[in-house]
Each structure stands twice: as structure tokens, then as C-alpha cells.
Design a protein around this motif. Structure first.
Motif, PDB file in Angstrom:
ATOM      1  N   GLU A  32       0.868  -1.167   0.000  1.00  0.00           N
ATOM      2  CA  GLU A  32       0.000   0.000   0.000  1.00  0.00           C
ATOM      3  C   GLU A  32       0.908   1.220   0.000  1.00  0.00           C
ATOM      4  OE1 GLU A  32      -3.956   0.638   2.348  1.00  0.00           O
ATOM      5  OE2 GLU A  32      -2.335   1.434   3.569  1.00  0.00           O
ATOM      6  N   LEU A  33       0.717   2.101  -0.969  1.00  0.00           N
ATOM      7  CA  LEU A  33       1.520   3.318  -1.019  1.00  0.00           C
ATOM      8  C   LEU A  33       0.617   4.500  -0.693  1.00  0.00           C
ATOM      9  CD1 LEU A  33       4.182   4.766  -1.555  1.00  0.00           C
ATOM     10  CD2 LEU A  33       3.617   4.809  -3.981  1.00  0.00           C
ATOM     11  N   VAL A  34       0.880   5.084   0.485  1.00  0.00           N
ATOM     12  CA  VAL A  34       0.081   6.224   0.938  1.00  0.00           C
ATOM     13  C   VAL A  34       0.852   7.494   0.636  1.00  0.00           C
ATOM     14  CG1 VAL A  34      -0.973   7.330   2.948  1.00  0.00           C
ATOM     15  CG2 VAL A  34      -0.963   4.830   2.771  1.00  0.00           C
ATOM     16  N   LEU A  35       0.244   8.410  -0.084  1.00  0.00           N
ATOM     17  CA  LEU A  35       0.908   9.660  -0.448  1.00  0.00           C
ATOM     18  C   LEU A  35       0.003  10.846  -0.140  1.00  0.00           C
ATOM     19  CD1 LEU A  35       2.380   8.688  -3.944  1.00  0.00           C
ATOM     20  CD2 LEU A  35       3.681   9.002  -1.853  1.00  0.00           C
ATOM     21  N   VAL A  36       0.647  11.941   0.255  1.00  0.00           N
ATOM     22  CA  VAL A  36      -0.100  13.183   0.465  1.00  0.00           C
ATOM     23  C   VAL A  36       0.329  14.170  -0.614  1.00  0.00           C
ATOM     24  CG1 VAL A  36      -0.545  15.116   2.017  1.00  0.00           C
ATOM     25  CG2 VAL A  36      -0.290  12.814   2.954  1.00  0.00           C
ATOM     26  N   ALA A  37      -0.592  14.536  -1.465  1.00  0.00           N
ATOM     27  CA  ALA A  37      -0.296  15.513  -2.513  1.00  0.00           C
ATOM     28  C   ALA A  37      -0.451  16.912  -1.937  1.00  0.00           C
ATOM     29  CB  ALA A  37      -1.245  15.313  -3.693  1.00  0.00           C
ATOM     30  N   GLN A  38       0.550  17.735  -2.246  1.00  0.00           N
ATOM     31  CA  GLN A  38       0.543  19.098  -1.728  1.00  0.00           C
ATOM     32  C   GLN A  38       1.364  19.914  -2.703  1.00  0.00           C
ATOM     33  OE1 GLN A  38       2.706  19.382   1.950  1.00  0.00           O
ATOM     34  NE2 GLN A  38       1.691  21.265   2.576  1.00  0.00           N
ATOM     35  N   ALA A  39       0.990  21.160  -2.945  1.00  0.00           N
ATOM     36  CA  ALA A  39       1.764  21.983  -3.872  1.00  0.00           C
ATOM     37  C   ALA A  39       3.200  22.095  -3.349  1.00  0.00           C
ATOM     38  CB  ALA A  39       1.129  23.361  -4.000  1.00  0.00           C
ATOM     39  N   PHE A  40       4.263  21.637  -4.006  1.00  0.00           N
ATOM     40  CA  PHE A  40       4.224  20.994  -5.310  1.00  0.00           C
ATOM     41  C   PHE A  40       4.996  19.675  -5.248  1.00  0.00           C
ATOM     42  CE2 PHE A  40       3.880  25.556  -5.836  1.00  0.00           C
ATOM     43  CZ  PHE A  40       2.677  25.649  -6.535  1.00  0.00           C
ATOM     44  N   THR A  41       4.487  18.753  -4.432  1.00  0.00           N
ATOM     45  CA  THR A  41       5.133  17.450  -4.307  1.00  0.00           C
ATOM     46  C   THR A  41       4.140  16.398  -3.832  1.00  0.00           C
ATOM     47  OG1 THR A  41       7.062  16.295  -3.387  1.00  0.00           O
ATOM     48  CG2 THR A  41       5.868  17.741  -1.894  1.00  0.00           C
ATOM     49  N   PHE A  42       4.618  15.141  -3.838  1.00  0.00           N
ATOM     50  CA  PHE A  42       3.866  14.044  -3.234  1.00  0.00           C
ATOM     51  C   PHE A  42       4.676  13.572  -2.037  1.00  0.00           C
ATOM     52  CE2 PHE A  42       2.755  13.993  -7.742  1.00  0.00           C
ATOM     53  CZ  PHE A  42       1.366  13.952  -7.689  1.00  0.00           C
ATOM     54  N   GLN A  43       4.157  13.775  -0.845  1.00  0.00           N
ATOM     55  CA  GLN A  43       4.910  13.440   0.369  1.00  0.00           C
ATOM     56  C   GLN A  43       4.907  11.945   0.649  1.00  0.00           C
ATOM     57  OE1 GLN A  43       3.351  15.481   3.755  1.00  0.00           O
ATOM     58  NE2 GLN A  43       3.595  17.494   2.819  1.00  0.00           N
ATOM     59  N   SER A  44       6.122  11.449   0.966  1.00  0.00           N
ATOM     60  CA  SER A  44       6.272  10.066   1.387  1.00  0.00           C
ATOM     61  C   SER A  44       7.450  10.007   2.343  1.00  0.00           C
ATOM     62  CB  SER A  44       6.533   9.177   0.169  1.00  0.00           C
ATOM     63  OG  SER A  44       7.007   7.916   0.588  1.00  0.00           O
ATOM     64  N   ASN A  45       7.323   9.264   3.439  1.00  0.00           N
ATOM     65  CA  ASN A  45       8.445   9.137   4.385  1.00  0.00           C
ATOM     66  C   ASN A  45       9.458   8.105   3.915  1.00  0.00           C
ATOM     67  OD1 ASN A  45       7.334  11.088   6.003  1.00  0.00           O
ATOM     68  ND2 ASN A  45       6.312   9.636   7.362  1.00  0.00           N
ATOM     69  N   ASP A  46       9.052   7.257   2.985  1.00  0.00           N
ATOM     70  CA  ASP A  46       9.973   6.237   2.462  1.00  0.00           C
ATOM     71  C   ASP A  46      10.311   6.570   1.020  1.00  0.00           C
ATOM     72  OD1 ASP A  46       9.353   4.718   4.829  1.00  0.00           O
ATOM     73  OD2 ASP A  46       7.487   4.128   3.826  1.00  0.00           O
ATOM     74  N   GLU A  47      11.491   6.065   0.594  1.00  0.00           N
ATOM     75  CA  GLU A  47      11.790   6.095  -0.836  1.00  0.00           C
ATOM     76  C   GLU A  47      10.858   5.093  -1.506  1.00  0.00           C
ATOM     77  OE1 GLU A  47      15.792   6.178  -2.759  1.00  0.00           O
ATOM     78  OE2 GLU A  47      16.410   6.113  -0.654  1.00  0.00           O
ATOM     79  N   ILE A  48      10.396   5.429  -2.670  1.00  0.00           N
ATOM     80  CA  ILE A  48       9.421   4.554  -3.313  1.00  0.00           C
ATOM     81  C   ILE A  48      10.155   3.538  -4.184  1.00  0.00           C
ATOM     82  CG2 ILE A  48       7.309   4.479  -4.675  1.00  0.00           C
ATOM     83  CD1 ILE A  48       6.960   7.490  -3.926  1.00  0.00           C
TER      84      ILE A  48
END
Ligand SMILES: [Cu+2]
Lengths: 157, 52
Positions: free
Chosen positions: A68-84
Motif C-alpha cells: 500500500e503506497l500512501v501519499l499526500v499531494a501538496q503543492a508541489f510534491t507528493f509526500q512520502s516518508n519512504d523512498e518509493i
């Protein structure tokens, strides 16, 4: 009423196509469970950082070669605590929401393409059969930094 | 008098003719367009399948 035989044929083809398409949509929705990427799950867009699972965005293993890849979109990136980094052949369930405006979510060369609407949990699933470099990018104009909004996604052997 | 009546008869005949229009060309043109649309649907479906 008199009707030309070709007109009758034409109307039959048209009506037949209409019935066929309505049946395809019906089978898709009710028998196969296909839904649009933005389902009816909602959350408070001002509380994204405090709402699970978006309080810890990143990659989570949830099964045999299933993530499961959970991402938070926000101007101007997709936040993730891990490298994908995703193993080859893995099925990934994307779960994305937005903190601000509507963003796009597309991975070229795959069928992953959806809108990220604030206040909604947007989901889509894809199986990565081949290793390689992919790019998650925003395809919905979201502001002055829109063209820089993208994060890499690597499928490793 | 006789000639005039005959003329009237001819005119009436033309107006009340029930022969339908020839729609063969129309049908062919519409089917060609339909074929193009169906082909484009299958192209999109093919694109979806190779990206799956
Ligand atoms: Cu954007």
C-alpha cells in the motif's frame, strides 16, 4: 408509418449499441465492482497530517508481494516518508489525498491516472510487472510550481 | 381543353409519387464513419490492455 429499410437498419444498429453499452456499464459496475478512482471515503482536508493513514505516508507491505503506497499531494510534491522502491511483480494499492487543491496523479506507461481531490481518499491499483524507473507526476495545473511536481518510483528486480 | 387536363394529370402524378429516396450512399458513408469510430474504440482498448 413508412420507413426506408436502410433507415430501419440504421435505427436498429443505434438502439442495439445503446443497449450493449448500458449492459457493459451495468456488468462493470455491479458484477465486477469497478468504481471511479475517487471513492466515497472522505476526511477533513485541514487535518490530513493527523488522520491515519496519512499521518505516516509511505510504502507499507500488506501481503505477499502486495503493497500500500500512501501519499499526500501538496503543492508541489507528493509526500512520502519512504523512498518509493517496489519489487518487480508487486501489486501496489495507491491511496492519495490532497492538502490543498486538486492535483493529478499519473504514472506514464501505466493505466494509473486519477484526480486527487482534497477531502477524498483517492485509490487506484497497479501491478508492476517490469523493473524500471517510473515517474509519478501531477497532470492537473495546481499553481506556479506545477511543472516540477513529480516524484520518482523505482521498480527493482 | 383536353391537352390542359392531361398536363394537370402529369403534374399530380409527380407530386404524389411514393418512391423513397435512394439512401445507399448515405448508408455507406455512415458505415464508413461508424467503422472508424469502432476502430478507435478498439485502439483505446488495446492501449489499456498493453499498459495493464
Ligand atoms: Cu500540478
Amino acid at each position: 408509418m413508412h420507413m426506408h429499410k436502410l433507415e430501419r437498419l440504421w435505427l436498429m444498429i443505434g438502439s442495439g449499441a445503446l443497449i450493449l453499452f448500458l449492459m457493459v456499464i451495468g456488468v462493470n459496475a455491479f458484477a465486477m465492482g469497478h468504481t471511479p478512482p475517487s471513492d466515497s471515503e472522505i476526511l477533513d482536508p485541514t487535518q490530513v497530517d493527523l488522520t491515519a493513514p496519512f499521518d505516516d505516508p509511505g510504502l507499507k507491505k500488506i501481503g505477499e508481494n502486495e503493497y500500500e503506497l500512501v501519499l499526500v499531494a501538496q503543492a508541489f510534491t507528493f509526500q512520502s516518508n519512504d523512498e518509493i522502491k517496489i519489487p518487480e511483480g508487486a501489486t501496489v494499492h495507491f491511496k492519495v489525498t490532497s492538502k490543498d487543491v486538486v492535483h493529478g496523479f499519473q504514472i506514464p506507461k501505466t493505466n494509473v491516472n486519477m484526480m486527487i481531490t482534497p477531502g477524498h481518499i483517492n485509490t487506484i491499483t497497479h501491478t508492476f510487472d517490469e523493473a524500471g524507473q517510473f515517474l509519478i507526476l501531477c497532470n492537473e495545473y495546481c499553481g506556479v510550481g506545477h511543472q516540477a511536481m513529480g516524484v520518482p518510483l523505482e521498480v527493482i528486480k | 381543353m383536353g391537352v390542359l387536363e392531361e398536363k394537370k394529370e402529369t403534374v399530380r402524378k409527380v407530386v404524389t409519387t411514393k418512391e423513397g429516396p435512394n439512401l445507399k450512399g448515405t448508408m455507406i458513408a455512415v458505415m464508413l464513419l461508424g467503422g472508424f469510430i469502432v476502430l478507435s474504440w478498439f485502439s483505446v482498448y488495446w492501449l489499456y490492455m498493453v499498459r495493464l
